[in-house]
Enzyme design. Structure first.
Site, PDB file in Angstrom:
ATOM      1  N   GLY A 165       0.828  -1.201   0.000  1.00 47.59           N
ATOM      2  CA  GLY A 165       0.000   0.000   0.000  1.00 47.59           C
ATOM      3  C   GLY A 165       0.860   1.247   0.000  1.00 47.59           C
ATOM      4  O   GLY A 165       2.015   1.223  -0.413  1.00 47.59           O
ATOM      5  N   CYS A 166       0.292   2.363   0.454  1.00 46.92           N
ATOM      6  CA  CYS A 166       1.057   3.607   0.544  1.00 46.92           C
ATOM      7  C   CYS A 166       2.339   3.368   1.322  1.00 46.92           C
ATOM      8  O   CYS A 166       2.322   2.790   2.414  1.00 46.92           O
ATOM      9  CB  CYS A 166       0.211   4.677   1.232  1.00 46.92           C
ATOM     10  SG  CYS A 166       1.103   6.228   1.513  1.00 46.92           S
ATOM     11  N   PHE A 167       3.468   3.817   0.794  1.00 47.26           N
ATOM     12  CA  PHE A 167       4.758   3.429   1.378  1.00 47.26           C
ATOM     13  C   PHE A 167       5.152   4.189   2.632  1.00 47.26           C
ATOM     14  O   PHE A 167       6.128   3.841   3.288  1.00 47.26           O
ATOM     15  CB  PHE A 167       5.894   3.488   0.353  1.00 47.26           C
ATOM     16  CG  PHE A 167       5.975   4.732  -0.502  1.00 47.26           C
ATOM     17  CD1 PHE A 167       5.498   5.960  -0.084  1.00 47.26           C
ATOM     18  CD2 PHE A 167       6.570   4.657  -1.764  1.00 47.26           C
ATOM     19  CE1 PHE A 167       5.596   7.091  -0.878  1.00 47.26           C
ATOM     20  CE2 PHE A 167       6.680   5.782  -2.578  1.00 47.26           C
ATOM     21  CZ  PHE A 167       6.184   6.999  -2.126  1.00 47.26           C
ATOM     22  N   PRO A 225       4.676   1.615   5.808  1.00 47.08           N
ATOM     23  CA  PRO A 225       5.676   0.542   5.833  1.00 47.08           C
ATOM     24  C   PRO A 225       7.086   1.035   6.152  1.00 47.08           C
ATOM     25  O   PRO A 225       7.860   0.335   6.806  1.00 47.08           O
ATOM     26  CB  PRO A 225       5.591  -0.043   4.417  1.00 47.08           C
ATOM     27  CG  PRO A 225       4.193   0.222   3.995  1.00 47.08           C
ATOM     28  CD  PRO A 225       3.852   1.567   4.579  1.00 47.08           C
TER      29      PRO A 225
END
EC number: 1.8.4.11
Length: 212
Positions: free
Chosen positions: A15-17, A20
């Protein structure tokens, strides 16, 4: 802090980095993280023109302290591949890019354990690593940068943006800023780092002085 012989790299999309980057950055044994674009064939992707690439985080870890299996567990427990894969084409994709046969073996063994435990096989795309294109500066250590006091104080030990992106301490503090870890945990970990006494004391003072 570590021998370069034990450093390994893996690239993950979930998903959106931004999250993470913080999630893996706070793990003891992770040496550095940076976000970028990978998994596709488009040359020189940028945020507004990703082509067929995916938002990813590149994780460099010390396998003596952090086995890949632990990273993989954090990866799969930290997102829902089906939901992400249906969201926005390849920009947000559950993706694992392995560097060698050893990593692929660890991935397959982890999947087998998950399946044996009744969790099924996740809809994660698994492929050999080809290339990684670092994202624009504004995306690196996104949550940490929301705290100007932290960034200002870190500039003493990490004077350039490249230093900030590639530093272990900034990676940990990015995780603290997001709420994945706390300052007490970080202070305890720093005391175990294989660094000089003066450097350790400087880091401890810096972390204790940050206004969140």
């Amino acid at each position: 802090m570590q021998s370069t012989d034990s450093l390994r790299t893996i690239t993950l999309g979930m998903g959106c980095f931004w999250s993470p980057d913080a999630l893996f950055g706070q793990l003891p044994g992770v040496v550095r993280t940076r976000v970028g674009y990978a998994g596709g064939t488009t040359e020189a992707p940028v945020y507004r023109e990703l082509g067929d690439h995916t938002e990813t985080v590149e994780v460099v870890y010390d396998e003596r302290r952090l086995p890949l299996e632990t990273i993989l567990d954090v990866f799969w427990n930290g997102h829902k591949p089906d939901n992400i894969n249906d969201y926005k084409g390849r920009q947000y994709l559950s993706l694992l890019l392995y560097r060698d046969g050893g990593q692929l073996k660890a991935i397959e063994e982890t999947l087998q354990r998950r399946e044996a435990g009744g969790r099924g096989r996740p809809a994660t795309e698994i492929a050999p690593f080809q290339a990684f294109y670092p994202a624009e500066d504004r995306h690196q250590k996104y949550y940490l940068k929301r705290y100007p006091d932290a960034v200002e104080k870190l500039s003493v030990l990490f004077p350039t943006h490249e230093d900030l992106v590639n530093g272990t301490l900034p990676a940990r503090l990015n995780g603290v800023a997001k709420g994945y870890a706390n300052r007490t945990q970080l202070l305890e970990e720093i005391r175990t780092w294989e660094i000089g006494v003066e450097e350790r004391e400087a880091m401890l003072r810096l972390v204790e002085s940050i206004r969140w």
